[in-house]
Design a protein around this motif. Structure first.
Motif, PDB file in Angstrom:
ATOM      1  N   ALA A 165      51.844  38.970  35.369  1.00 38.20           N
ATOM      2  CA  ALA A 165      52.627  37.887  34.759  1.00 38.20           C
ATOM      3  C   ALA A 165      53.779  37.434  35.654  1.00 38.20           C
ATOM      4  CB  ALA A 165      53.159  38.326  33.393  1.00 38.20           C
TER       5      ALA A 165
ATOM      6  N   VAL B 210      49.359  41.500  30.710  1.00 34.68           N
ATOM      7  CA  VAL B 210      49.004  40.093  30.898  1.00 34.68           C
ATOM      8  C   VAL B 210      48.753  39.848  32.380  1.00 34.68           C
ATOM      9  CG1 VAL B 210      49.837  37.706  30.716  1.00 34.68           C
ATOM     10  CG2 VAL B 210      50.334  39.352  28.892  1.00 34.68           C
TER      11      VAL B 210
ATOM     12  N   ARG C 105      46.969  36.762  35.336  1.00 37.13           N
ATOM     13  CA  ARG C 105      46.570  35.367  35.561  1.00 37.13           C
ATOM     14  C   ARG C 105      45.463  35.358  36.601  1.00 37.13           C
ATOM     15  NH1 ARG C 105      51.939  32.263  37.146  1.00 37.13           N
ATOM     16  NH2 ARG C 105      52.197  34.157  38.335  1.00 37.13           N
TER      17      ARG C 105
ATOM     18  N   TRP D 111      45.198  32.588  31.768  1.00 35.06           N
ATOM     19  CA  TRP D 111      45.852  33.844  31.425  1.00 35.06           C
ATOM     20  C   TRP D 111      44.853  34.757  30.738  1.00 35.06           C
ATOM     21  CZ3 TRP D 111      51.033  34.884  32.420  1.00 35.06           C
ATOM     22  CH2 TRP D 111      51.753  33.821  32.954  1.00 35.06           C
TER      23      TRP D 111
END
Length: 97
Positions: A28, A59, A61, A71
């Motif tokens: 993230a 999280v 990406r 995401w």
């Protein structure tokens, strides 16, 4: 006894694409997570981390070939293997910069 002929209808699942290419995810904060993608679909991916895998519920990406970012959330890990579920809600993709 009549149930022996019953065969459940398989639930069709999106065909996954086998990948064997270096692929860099980021966390993230934008730090790279170097991986080899094992398979990928519109709903997620399975990968092998080249170092330590990200923790579950982290999280991440992914940058797509067309420059979009999506995401995702790490759902499982096993050794250096892990799976990511993408956020596929409407508007979840980030347009290319």
């Amino acid at each position: 006894m009549g149930h022996k002929r019953f065969k459940p209808t398989p639930i069709p699942r999106e065909r996954r694409q086998r990948q064997c290419a270096r692929f860099a995810l980021t966390d993230a904060d934008g730090a790279p997570i170097h991986v080899m993608v094992r398979d990928i679909s519109t709903r997620g991916l399975s990968a092998a981390a080249l170092g330590a895998p990200p923790d579950p519920e982290t999280v991440v990406r992914a940058r797509l070939a067309d420059g979009q970012e999506i995401w995702g959330l790490v759902r499982w890990t096993q050794g250096n293997l892990f799976g990511v579920e993408f956020d596929t809600r409407q508007g979840a993709f980030t347009p290319p910069s």
